[in-house]
Motif scaffolding. Structure first.
Motif, short mmCIF file in Angstrom:
data_model
loop_
_atom_site.label_atom_id
_atom_site.label_comp_id
_atom_site.label_asym_id
_atom_site.label_seq_id
_atom_site.Cartn_x
_atom_site.Cartn_y
_atom_site.Cartn_z
N VAL A 13 0.84 -1.21 0.00
CA VAL A 13 0.00 0.00 0.00
C VAL A 13 0.87 1.25 0.00
O VAL A 13 0.59 2.24 -0.70
CB VAL A 13 -0.96 -0.01 1.21
CG1 VAL A 13 -1.65 1.35 1.35
CG2 VAL A 13 -2.00 -1.11 1.05
N LEU A 14 1.95 1.23 0.79
CA LEU A 14 2.87 2.37 0.79
C LEU A 14 3.49 2.58 -0.59
O LEU A 14 3.65 3.72 -1.03
CB LEU A 14 3.97 2.15 1.83
CG LEU A 14 3.55 2.23 3.30
CD1 LEU A 14 4.74 1.86 4.21
CD2 LEU A 14 3.03 3.62 3.64
N ALA A 15 3.80 1.48 -1.29
CA ALA A 15 4.33 1.60 -2.65
C ALA A 15 3.30 2.26 -3.57
O ALA A 15 3.64 3.10 -4.42
CB ALA A 15 4.70 0.22 -3.19
N LEU A 16 2.03 1.90 -3.40
CA LEU A 16 0.97 2.53 -4.20
C LEU A 16 0.88 4.02 -3.91
O LEU A 16 0.76 4.85 -4.83
CB LEU A 16 -0.36 1.85 -3.90
CG LEU A 16 -1.59 2.45 -4.60
CD1 LEU A 16 -1.49 2.29 -6.11
CD2 LEU A 16 -2.88 1.80 -4.08
N LEU A 17 0.95 4.39 -2.62
CA LEU A 17 0.86 5.81 -2.25
C LEU A 17 2.04 6.59 -2.81
O LEU A 17 1.89 7.75 -3.23
CB LEU A 17 0.81 5.94 -0.73
CG LEU A 17 -0.45 5.37 -0.05
CD1 LEU A 17 -0.36 5.49 1.47
CD2 LEU A 17 -1.71 6.07 -0.56
N VAL A 18 3.22 5.98 -2.81
CA VAL A 18 4.39 6.63 -3.39
C VAL A 18 4.16 6.88 -4.88
O VAL A 18 4.46 7.97 -5.40
CB VAL A 18 5.66 5.78 -3.18
CG1 VAL A 18 6.81 6.28 -4.04
CG2 VAL A 18 6.06 5.80 -1.71
N THR A 19 3.61 5.90 -5.57
CA THR A 19 3.35 6.05 -7.00
C THR A 19 2.35 7.17 -7.26
O THR A 19 2.52 7.98 -8.18
CB THR A 19 2.81 4.73 -7.59
OG1 THR A 19 3.73 3.68 -7.31
CG2 THR A 19 2.64 4.85 -9.10
N VAL A 20 1.31 7.23 -6.45
CA VAL A 20 0.25 8.23 -6.67
C VAL A 20 0.71 9.64 -6.32
O VAL A 20 0.46 10.60 -7.07
CB VAL A 20 -1.00 7.86 -5.84
CG1 VAL A 20 -2.05 8.97 -5.92
CG2 VAL A 20 -1.59 6.54 -6.33
N PHE A 21 1.41 9.79 -5.19
CA PHE A 21 1.69 11.13 -4.67
C PHE A 21 3.14 11.61 -4.85
O PHE A 21 3.40 12.81 -4.75
CB PHE A 21 1.34 11.20 -3.18
CG PHE A 21 -0.12 11.00 -2.91
CD1 PHE A 21 -1.04 11.97 -3.24
CD2 PHE A 21 -0.57 9.83 -2.33
CE1 PHE A 21 -2.40 11.78 -2.99
CE2 PHE A 21 -1.92 9.63 -2.07
CZ PHE A 21 -2.83 10.61 -2.41
N VAL A 22 4.08 10.69 -5.10
CA VAL A 22 5.49 11.09 -5.20
C VAL A 22 5.98 11.04 -6.64
O VAL A 22 6.71 11.93 -7.07
CB VAL A 22 6.38 10.20 -4.29
CG1 VAL A 22 7.85 10.59 -4.44
CG2 VAL A 22 5.94 10.33 -2.84
N VAL A 23 5.63 9.99 -7.37
CA VAL A 23 6.07 9.87 -8.77
C VAL A 23 5.28 10.88 -9.60
O VAL A 23 4.09 10.72 -9.84
CB VAL A 23 5.85 8.44 -9.30
CG1 VAL A 23 6.22 8.36 -10.77
CG2 VAL A 23 6.67 7.46 -8.50
N ARG A 24 5.98 11.92 -10.01
CA ARG A 24 5.31 13.02 -10.73
C ARG A 24 6.00 13.23 -12.08
O ARG A 24 7.04 13.88 -12.16
CB ARG A 24 5.39 14.32 -9.93
CG ARG A 24 4.74 14.26 -8.56
CD ARG A 24 4.95 15.53 -7.81
NE ARG A 24 4.40 15.47 -6.46
CZ ARG A 24 4.56 16.44 -5.55
NH1 ARG A 24 5.26 17.52 -5.86
NH2 ARG A 24 4.04 16.32 -4.34
N PRO A 25 5.43 12.67 -13.14
CA PRO A 25 6.02 12.89 -14.47
C PRO A 25 6.02 14.36 -14.82
O PRO A 25 5.10 15.13 -14.46
CB PRO A 25 5.10 12.09 -15.41
CG PRO A 25 4.40 11.11 -14.52
CD PRO A 25 4.26 11.79 -13.19
N LYS A 26 7.08 14.79 -15.55
CA LYS A 26 7.13 16.19 -15.97
C LYS A 26 6.04 16.45 -17.01
O LYS A 26 5.80 15.64 -17.89
CB LYS A 26 8.50 16.48 -16.60
CG LYS A 26 9.64 16.42 -15.60
CD LYS A 26 10.95 16.74 -16.28
CE LYS A 26 12.11 16.66 -15.28
NZ LYS A 26 13.41 16.96 -15.93
N PRO A 27 5.36 17.60 -16.92
CA PRO A 27 4.34 17.89 -17.91
C PRO A 27 4.95 18.08 -19.30
O PRO A 27 6.10 18.52 -19.43
CB PRO A 27 3.72 19.22 -17.38
CG PRO A 27 4.79 19.81 -16.52
CD PRO A 27 5.51 18.65 -15.91
N ALA A 28 4.18 17.72 -20.31
CA ALA A 28 4.67 17.84 -21.68
C ALA A 28 5.00 19.29 -22.00
O ALA A 28 4.25 20.21 -21.67
CB ALA A 28 3.61 17.31 -22.66
N GLY A 29 6.15 19.49 -22.68
CA GLY A 29 6.54 20.82 -23.07
C GLY A 29 7.15 21.62 -21.94
O GLY A 29 7.43 22.79 -22.12
#
Length: 468
Positions: free
Chosen positions: A452-468
């Protein structure tokens, strides 16, 4: 700062032209499979090894621990060495060491001999292992081609352990425990013959090997790995356990200070900058900590509670391995549609469901009703999750630091597995029940929390850079 100068090679500025094909992928992933299989294939043979070489119960654990300590302590050095000396060159050197150690270990006649060769196997794994992902990045074009290669790599990394259980059981029952070592020799020789022809070298990065940083990181990670091993077996208040953790804190703090000042650090601290890559590393750490419980507890549960033979236990794990490889084949297409973050979220959900299902284990559970479903789910989940996380790490790192990034990834996974196993075993031991099924069920509650902690990290920490 102590450094060793490394001159640039004559091909230092050349860019290889031809892309990799199926043989290239087979060579690179073949060695990764050897590394993953080697862990479980030897564990299955431990009872036979104990009888043949007259190991004491305490010394027997060092057949596994010697390998773990060597790998855990040297991964960062192996990654950096590949960046500076040439990734294919260091990869080949590691395969040579691993293959020679396997051959020597198969002829062992006493405990000390076997333990020494297992440590030497760990040295070879630490040299060659970090170069595998780096060579994939160098031999396969960015995009679908590389994603497919990473999907196969992720499936092998996650599911190879079950093949080791099957192979270890068959070799031990039908031949001899010595063949769990000898089996690496023909595979290693094939890899050594094919690598120069089908795997192209990456551009070498002219530079220096930071000897002081290498020593601090190697000894610090070895101390950390030993602390987890010692704590799980002798207790967390044991003086040696506490001393190892204290030494780890001092050594790794000194390492971090040194790396901030180094012109060419063994671990570029910039690898931790940015939520996207840092989140991917943290996610892999948490998933490794949760996943280790599946192999450890279910292997024991199948053999001790369900009375499966080693071969039957390995065949049982095929329920995880087959869907893992199938999911890895779907992952590149799904990645193109969903992107890495969404695909990682989708993949983590069945892992959580699997861990939750395993909390229902009891002495009266059956394979079909209580293990088949969770194994299928975790196979699908890992097959979908590992590839996008690997892709994030490779896509966001400078080409000159890919070896260091790969070494860091494998170190993170090793530390995550060691810490996860120590925590889960401690939880099981204090579950308040004499039933192994009850102890395993309690451990899977904690594994579910880690997922569950891994899921929360993916949702709230992994932030792809916006296009452009």
């Amino acid at each position: 700062m102590d450094v060793t100068e490394v001159p640039a090679g004559p091909d230092g500025g050349r860019r290889p032209g031809r892309v990799g094909g199926p043989i290239t992928l087979a060579v690179i992933v073949g060695f990764q499979l050897m590394l993953v299989v080697d862990i479980t294939i030897v564990n299955v043979a431990l009872p036979a090894i104990q009888r043949a070489l007259d190991f004491s119960t305490a010394d027997l654990s060092w057949v596994a621990n010697a390998y773990t300590l060597a790998v855990g302590g040297l991964l960062l050095l192996g990654g950096r060495a590949g960046d500076v000396l040439g990734r294919r060159r260091v990869f080949v050197a590691g395969v040579v060491v691993f293959t020679v150690a396997s051959l020597a270990g198969g002829f062992a006649t006493d405990p000390g001999w076997l333990i020494a060769t297992r440590a030497l196997q760990g040295v070879g794994a630490a040299l060659a292992g970090p170069s595998t992902m780096a060579l994939i990045a160098n031999n396969f074009r960015e995009g679908t081609e590389r994603h497919r290669a990473l999907g196969v790599f992720a499936a092998v990394s996650g599911g190879g352990g079950s093949l080791g259980i099957i192979g270890g059981g068959m070799l031990t029952e039908w031949a001899s425990w010595r063949w769990v070592m000898f089996v690496n020799v023909p595979i290693g020789l094939a890899i050594l013959l094919l690598t120069p022809r089908f795997v192209r070298e990456a551009d070498r990065r002219p530079g220096r090997l930071d000897v002081t940083g290498a020593l601090l990181s190697s000894v610090g990670l070895t101390a950390l790995t030993y602390a987890f091993i010692r704590g799980a077996s002798d207790g967390w208040t044991d003086p040696l356990t506490l001393g190892a953790f204290a030494a780890t804190a001092v050594l790794l703090t000194a390492f971090a200070v040194l790396e901030r000042r180094a012109d060419q650090p063994i671990l570029p601290l910039g690898l931790f900058r940015g939520w996207l890559r840092a989140g991917a590393y943290l996610n892999m750490f948490l998933l490794a900590a949760a996943m280790i419980g599946v192999f450890y507890f279910l292997t024991l549960y199948m053999q001790n509670t369900l009375s499966f033979s080693p071969v039957e236990t390995g065949l049982g794990f095929l329920a995880m391995t087959v869907p893992m490889f199938a999911a890895a084949r779907w992952a590149p297409q799904l990645l193109a549609r969903l992107g890495p973050k969404r695909l990682a979220v989708v993949g983590t959900l069945p892992v959580i469901a699997s861990m939750g299902w395993l909390t229902t284990l009891s002495d009266h559970s059956s394979f079909v009703a209580h293990l088949l479903g969770p194994l299928l789910l975790i196979g699908i989940g890992v097959g979908l999750t590992f590839m996008p996380l690997n892709a994030i790490i490779l896509a966001t790192v400078e080409p000159r630091d890919i070896g260091s990034a790969s070494g860091l990834l494998q170190a993170v996974q090793r530390v995550g597995s060691s810490l996860g196993l120590a925590i889960l075993v401690a939880v099981a031991a204090h579950a308040g029940t004499a039933s192994f099924a009850g102890q395993a069920a309690r451990a899977f509650q904690v594994a579910a929390v880690l997922a569950v902690l891994a899921l929360l990290v993916t949702v709230f920490v992994v932030r792809p850079k916006p296009a452009g």
